[in-house]
Each structure stands twice: as structure tokens, then as C-alpha cells.
Design a protein around this motif. Structure first.
Motif, short mmCIF file in Angstrom:
data_model
loop_
_atom_site.label_atom_id
_atom_site.label_comp_id
_atom_site.label_asym_id
_atom_site.label_seq_id
_atom_site.Cartn_x
_atom_site.Cartn_y
_atom_site.Cartn_z
N ASP A 257 0.82 -1.22 0.00
CA ASP A 257 0.00 0.00 0.00
C ASP A 257 0.85 1.26 0.00
OD1 ASP A 257 -2.39 -1.22 -0.10
OD2 ASP A 257 -3.02 -0.78 1.95
N LEU A 258 2.02 1.20 0.66
CA LEU A 258 2.88 2.40 0.73
C LEU A 258 3.31 2.81 -0.67
CD1 LEU A 258 5.23 1.67 3.76
CD2 LEU A 258 3.20 3.10 3.69
N TRP B 253 1.72 2.00 -3.49
CA TRP B 253 0.54 2.46 -4.22
C TRP B 253 0.26 3.92 -3.85
CZ3 TRP B 253 0.79 -0.87 -7.59
CH2 TRP B 253 0.69 -2.24 -7.39
N ALA B 254 0.35 4.19 -2.55
CA ALA B 254 0.06 5.55 -2.09
C ALA B 254 1.02 6.54 -2.74
CB ALA B 254 0.16 5.63 -0.56
N ALA B 255 2.29 6.17 -2.81
CA ALA B 255 3.28 7.07 -3.41
C ALA B 255 2.97 7.28 -4.90
CB ALA B 255 4.68 6.50 -3.23
N LEU B 256 2.53 6.21 -5.58
CA LEU B 256 2.17 6.36 -7.00
C LEU B 256 1.01 7.33 -7.17
CD1 LEU B 256 2.35 2.67 -8.34
CD2 LEU B 256 4.00 4.50 -8.66
N VAL B 257 -0.01 7.16 -6.31
CA VAL B 257 -1.17 8.06 -6.39
C VAL B 257 -0.74 9.49 -6.05
CG1 VAL B 257 -3.40 8.60 -5.35
CG2 VAL B 257 -2.85 6.24 -5.90
N ASP B 258 0.21 9.61 -5.13
CA ASP B 258 0.68 10.94 -4.72
C ASP B 258 1.56 11.60 -5.78
OD1 ASP B 258 -0.70 10.90 -2.40
OD2 ASP B 258 0.97 10.26 -1.13
N GLY B 259 1.83 10.89 -6.87
CA GLY B 259 2.54 11.54 -7.97
C GLY B 259 3.94 11.01 -8.22
N ALA B 260 4.36 9.99 -7.48
CA ALA B 260 5.70 9.45 -7.69
C ALA B 260 5.69 8.47 -8.86
CB ALA B 260 6.18 8.74 -6.43
N GLY C 261 10.51 6.35 -8.34
CA GLY C 261 10.44 7.35 -7.27
C GLY C 261 9.86 6.75 -6.00
N ALA C 262 8.79 5.97 -6.17
CA ALA C 262 8.17 5.31 -5.02
C ALA C 262 9.16 4.36 -4.37
CB ALA C 262 6.92 4.55 -5.46
#
Lengths: 278, 377
Positions: free
Chosen positions: A168-169, A171-178, A182-183
Motif C-alpha cells: 500500500d505504501l 501504491w500511495a506514493a504512486l497516487v501521490d505523484g511518484a 520514485g516510489a
């Protein structure tokens, strides 16, 4: 505290200290011998503490032998192996944990297969391979050789850490724009940092201390590491330069001891993780 | 329409179809819940909306732009995960600032926006803490903050309240409703908790086995369930469903459930087809069962007092029906009573297809007439 538990504790303390002394004594003897004057080395009965302290063996070693050259070789070999193993290990472990492809689990088990074979079985084919590729007798040959047997351990250790990092971490970074990379750098690497440190320490120590492969794969001073170099220059069929050998041993041990002292907690955490998780 | 448009969306994992031919039109600013049991495809749908899973076929449009091939970060969405997915090595402030950092927002502007969100969510005293030092509710608020700070067009929420205890869940539910009212952005909320869906949503998409069963307002799915699955899934306690037959007579309809016959007006069912008899399932909500002087004899099987009401299982003609009765109805197991149903609110489903047969269109106001018809033949 009851009398019985008090007695138990005393016995445990005595046993523990006996083991510690038995382990530490050779190291202590090594340090003391390295600072004893030459004439005190073979007195009968032997003296534990030196009458006078001298650093002449260290000076001799540094000024009149290729010790520093070997030291440099060992540093390059151990550091390069560590860097290579970390890059391959982190990416490989990420692949084993995050991507699904046929034979993934089998592959993970297969990399451990090299541990089942004795070194002597592997070293000759490896030597022939190095000759064929044209890297025999070079620092690179040792970096490659050490990578082959450090990488499986690194993969398994890092895999355990990676598996403990929730997807999930990322995925969250991907959604946040990484980006995916980068994630990986922003989120995954910080989570597995203890694993990376313990892998690095383990690999560096292996690369620094290894003797057998260095003996077989390198027979020229242009690539000899400390382990075989020191043996080669100080131990001959007719004589062993004990004082220089001990001074060399002390200086060889220092980097490993320093690293271990500073990163001990990460190292033990890594060992625990490799046993418990994964 | 500038909200979300999902057309013929399918997702297959190997031979398993997780989502089948899903069509949804979500208006801008609408709060829509995807509701269904585990494995119904609601989270898969949300992940496809987020760009974390790719559709096997079909299109997803956000604000009239097809986003199928866009990475998550370019879809103008924010997502709150069930696990909150807070970055453990970052402080609360760093967590909230992360999406802005990844978009290259200048430091000064970042700080202002983060502090705005921190104030909005009352996190002022927690900005320097790491997530592990926060309670579940605080973590949930930080996750919301990280979603809010970018001011995205669409919020995706994946069971964000499921890890909280019951009291905190109720509190956060109210906060989310208030938040949605205040920011007015489109929200898609995945939950298996019908209470959350019913209380928070403008519309609910009920899903089962990857197929959309019904998409309507909370009142729609409760009062006019499209099929047996929705009827059974929505409502606590569940709707009682009887198997029986429906007979068309000259001026009326008659539902026969075992030895029980219920007379219904002709317009109660939109009758199509040539036969005069239909195999049906008849559904009764617990609140549409009442006790009366007249009515059918029944026996109290079990009483479950909840404080403000009693959930009572009654045996009628050998069949069990659930009733919701007032707390002051002092009943004991084994007690004989007389029972009636509110016929205007009875739900009729095709027994084989499971689809709703009622000809009610929009929900009618319940007539609450007493049912002398019970037992009539």
C-alpha cells in the motif's frame, strides 16, 4: 533473589566470562605481540605483558612492505563487492517480492543452491571461467567471485525486509505523484534500510576476510588482497615474521571492528529478520 | 458530465472475472459508495479508477478525459487506503507535504497548504510526530490530509473507517460527511458496511461477483431493491424472503406462500408474459411486519432486544419471519400473537432470475392498511 537463583546467576556469569576470555584471548595476544620488541617474543617462560612497548613493527610494515597496496586492493574488492551485491540484491529482492512471474519461488530457492556445494567444487570452474573471460588475476575476478556467494544471502535477507514493507505504501506514493522508481526510492528503500545496512556489513566482512578464493584466483601482486598478501610476504617455508604478522593482523581487523561496533544493532536486526521472516 | 464515467469496464485475473461490464456515471461533486461483500469487485474497481490496476477492457473517464493509460499521479485523484498507508519514516507534516513535493510545488507554498490542511483536520499538535505515535483516528485524519492537500478533482476512499472502533467510526463518518459538504468534490467510497454507505452516500452502487446489481440512492436500494441479492444484502436485519407463486386473477393478484395467501392489487406487479402464474420470492422488511388484533396467528420464536427496539423472530404457518417491533412490546418466546404485513411494501421477485417484479416505479408512500387479506383465498 533466592539463594538458588543467586548461585545459578554466579555459575552463569563464570561460564559466560570463560567463553568471552577464551574468545578474546587470541585477539589480545595478537595486539600485545604486535607491540612487543622482537627480543621479547620468544622468551622462556613467555611474558604476557611487554616490558616495553614499540610500534616499530607497524612502521616496518607500512614503510618496507606492500601492506598498504594489499590494503588498498582489499578495500576496493570489499567495497565494490558490497556495492554490486547491494544493487543486485535490492533489485532482485524487489522483483522476487513485488512481481509475479512463473518460477519465482523456484528461482528464490535456486539461488541458495550454491551454499549446498563446498567452495572447492565451485572455485575451479570459476577460475576457468575467469581465464576464459580474461579477468583472471584481477581485482574484478575477486569482486565477481565474492558476489556469487554473497548475493544469495543478500537476496534472502533483503527479500524478508521487502516482504515486510506493505505494498500500500508504494501504491500511495504512486497516487501521490511518484513514478515507480520514485516510489521505490522514497518509500521502499527507507523501510528496508536496516536490511541494506546489515547486508552491506555482511558482504564487506566476507569480501575483506575471504582467503580461499583469493588464493586460487589471484597469484599476482597486482591484485592480491590483504589476506593472501600478508600470508605471502610474511610466511615462508623457513620463517614466520610473527611480530609483523601480528601488526598486520591488527590493522586488518581494525576496519571490520570499527564497522561492527557502529552498525552492530543493524547487523543483529538483519540476522534476526533473515531467520524469522521470509 | 465532468465527474466520472465508467463504460463497459471489465477486469480479469486469469480466468476469474473480477469486474464484468460495469457502467457507472458519477456526477461531479457526488458521493458514491461501492458496496458489496468481499470479492464483489468494489476494490478492484476503485484500483482501476486510481490507475493501480489496468482494465482488461472498457473505459474510465475522469472529467471527460479517458484516463485508462494515465499513471495514477496524472489522473487528478487522491486515495485514502484502508491501511492509511502513511509513510512510516516521515512525520505528519512530511506525509501531508509529499504529494506537493512530488509535483514540484515550491517550499513556501507547500508549507502554507500543509498548514491549511493541518488546521482543517485539527492536527496542529501532531505535525512533528511519526505515524507510529498516532492513534488510529489521528492516522486516518493524516491520510485524509494527504489526500486533501493537493485539492484533487476526485477522492477515492478504500474502506477508510474499517480499522477504527465503533465509536470512532461513527465520529469519523460524521466528519467525512461534513468534509464532503464543505469541499464539494467527487468522492468514491468503497465499503462492505451498508450503514456507512446508506448514511454517507448520494448514491450507492451495489456489486456482487463483479457485476453491478443496482445503482441508486440509499432510499432506492432500500425501498426498491432491483433483485433478491440487493434485497437480502441491504438492511439490518435482512429482508425475509419466502418462496411461493403469484397468481393473476380477474381483478387482483394473489401471492401464495405455503398455506398463506396474500391478496395484492393488480398494479403491484408489472406483469408481462402470457402465463397466469409466476414462481416468485416474496420479500418482507422487518418494519413491515406488525402485530394486531386481527391477522394471522403466529408464535414468538426469539426476541433480540437492542434497547430502542426489539428484533423478533416469528413463526407463521411454519415459516420464520423477522419483525422490528417497538421496545415496549413485551414479548416472550413461545407467546402466541397475530401478525399482519404492510402489503403495499411487499417486494416481489422472479424466483429464477431474482429480478424485481414490483410495478412501483418510484417508491410509493406506504399505505399501512391493515391486512385482513392475510389468509384470504
Amino acid at each position: 533473589m533466592t539463594r538458588r537463583s543467586g548461585a545459578k546467576s554466579i555459575v552463569a556469569t563464570i561460564v559466560t566470562w570463560s567463553v568471552v576470555l577464551a574468545t578474546v584471548f587470541p585477539l589480545l595476544w595478537m595486539v600485545i605481540t604486535s607491540i612487543k620488541p622482537q627480543q621479547e617474543l620468544f622468551t622462556i617462560p613467555p611474558m604476557f605483558w611487554p616490558r616495553s612497548v614499540t610500534l616499530e613493527h607497524y612502521r616496518e610494515l607500512l614503510e618496507n612492505t606492500p601492506f598498504l597496496k594489499y590494503f588498498g586492493h582489499s578495500l576496493v574488492i570489499a567495497s565494490s563487492t558490497t556495492a554490486l551485491v547491494l544493487v543486485l540484491g535490492v533489485l532482485g529482492a524487489y522483483s522476487l517480492v513485488r512481481f509475479s512471474y512463473p518460477g519465482r519461488e523456484r528461482l528464490a530457492l535456486l539461488v541458495l543452491f550454491t551454499y549446498l556445494l563446498p567452495s572447492v567444487v565451485l572455485v575451479l570452474p570459476l577460475y576457468l571461467l575467469m581465464v576464459k573471460v580474461g579477468v583472471a588475476n584481477t581485482l574484478l575476478s575477486l569482486v565477481i567471485a565474492y558476489t556469487t556467494f554473497s548475493l544469495p544471502y543478500a537476496l534472502w535477507l533483503l527479500r524478508a525486509f521487502m516482504a515486510g514493507t506493505p505494498e500500500d505504501l508504494e501504491w500511495a506514493a504512486l497516487v501521490d505523484g511518484a513514478s515507480r522508481l520514485g516510489a521505490f526510492f522514497d518509500v521502499v528503500l527507507p523501510q528496508i534500510l536496516p536490511g541494506i545496512i546489515s547486508t552491506a556489513v555482511f558482504t564487506f566482512i566476507v569480501g575483506w576476510n575471504e582467503y580461499f578464493y583469493a588464493l586460487v584466483l589471484v597469484n599476482s601482486d597486482s591484485a592480491r588482497p590483504l589476506t593472501t598478501g600478508v600470508m605471502n610476504m610474511l610466511i615462508t617455508s623457513f620463517n614466520i615474521e610473527w611480530s609483523l604478522l601480528m601488526a598486520a593482523s591488527v590493522m586488518m581487523s581494525l576496519p571490520v571492528i570499527v564497522i561492527f561496533v557502529f552498525l552492530q544493532s543493524h547487523l543483529t536486526r538483519g540476522f534476526a529478520a533473515s531467520g524469522v521472516k521470509g | 458530465m465532468a465527474g466520472i464515467s465508467i463504460a463497459k469496464l471489465c477486469k480479469a485475473f486469469g480466468s476469474v472475472m473480477a469486474v464484468k461490464d460495469l457502467d457507472l456515471e458519477i456526477a461531479e461533486g457526488e458521493f458514491v459508495s461501492l458496496l458489496g461483500p468481499s470479492g464483489c469487485g468494489k476494490t478492484t474497481t476503485l484500483r482501476m479508477l486510481a490507475g493501480l490496476d489496468f482494465p482488461t477492457s472498457g473505459t474510465i473517464s475522469i472529467a471527460d478525459r479517458v484516463v485508462n493509460d494515465l499513471p495514477p499521479g496524472k489522473r487528478d485523484i487522491a486515495m485514502v487506503f484502508q491501511s492509511y498507508a502513511l509513510y512510516p519514516h516521515m512525520t505528519v507534516a512530511q506525509n501531508i507535504a509529499y504529494p506537493l513535493r512530488k509535483r514540484g510545488v515550491p517550499r513556501r507554498e507547500r508549507l502554507v497548504k500543509v498548514m491549511d490542511v493541518v488546521r482543517l483536520l485539527q492536527l496542529e499538535t501532531l505535525v512533528d510526530r511519526k505515524p507510529r505515535h498516532l492513534s488510529g483516528g489521528q492516522q486516518q485524519r493524516v491520510a485524509l490530509g494527504r489526500a486533501l492537500v493537493r485539492e484533487p478533482r476526485v477522492f477515492l476512499l478504500d474502506e477508510p473507517l474499517s480499522n477504527l472502533d465503533a465509536k470512532l467510526r461513527a465520529h469519523m463518518r460524521a466528519e467525512l460527511i461534513e468534509l464532503h459538504r464543505r469541499i464539494g468534490k467527487t468522492m468514491v467510497y468503497v465499503t462492505h458496511d451498508q450503514l456507512e454507505a446508506m448514511t454517507m452516500s448520494d448514491r450507492i452502487a451495489v456489486m456482487q461477483s463483479g457485476v453491478l446489481q443496482q445503482f441508486g440512492t440509499p432510499a432506492d436500494v432500500y425501498e426498491r431493491p432491483a433483485n433478491v441479492f440487493v434485497a437480502d444484502f441491504i438492511g439490518t436485519p435482512s429482508m425475509t424472503l419466502f418462496e411461493g407463486t403469484l397468481h393473476r386473477q380477474a381483478d387482483r393478484l394473489e401471492a401464495r406462500i405455503g398455506s398463506l395467501a396474500i391478496s395484492l392489487p393488480r398494479e403491484h406487479v408489472a406483469w408481462t408474459g402470457g402465463t397466469d402464474t409466476l414462481a416468485i420470492r416474496l420479500g418482507v422488511r422487518a418494519e413491515d411486519v406488525f402485530l394486531g388484533e386481527t391477522g394471522e396467528p403466529a408464535t414468538v420464536k426469539l426476541v433480540e432486544p437492542t434497547g430502542h427496539e426489539n428484533i423478533v423472530l416469528l413463526t407463521i404457518h411454519g415459516m420464520v419471519v423477522t419483525a422490528r417491533l417497538a421496545a415496549d412490546a413485551r414479548l416472550r418466546a413461545g407467546e402466541a400473537v397475530r401478525v399482519g404485513f404492510r402489503t403495499s411494501r411487499l417486494h416481489i421477485f422472479d424466483r429464477d432470475a431474482g429480478t424485481r417484479l414490483n410495478g412501483d416505479g418510484p417508491a410509493r408512500v406506504a399505505s399501512f392498511r391493515s391486512l385482513q387479506s392475510i389468509g384470504q383465498r
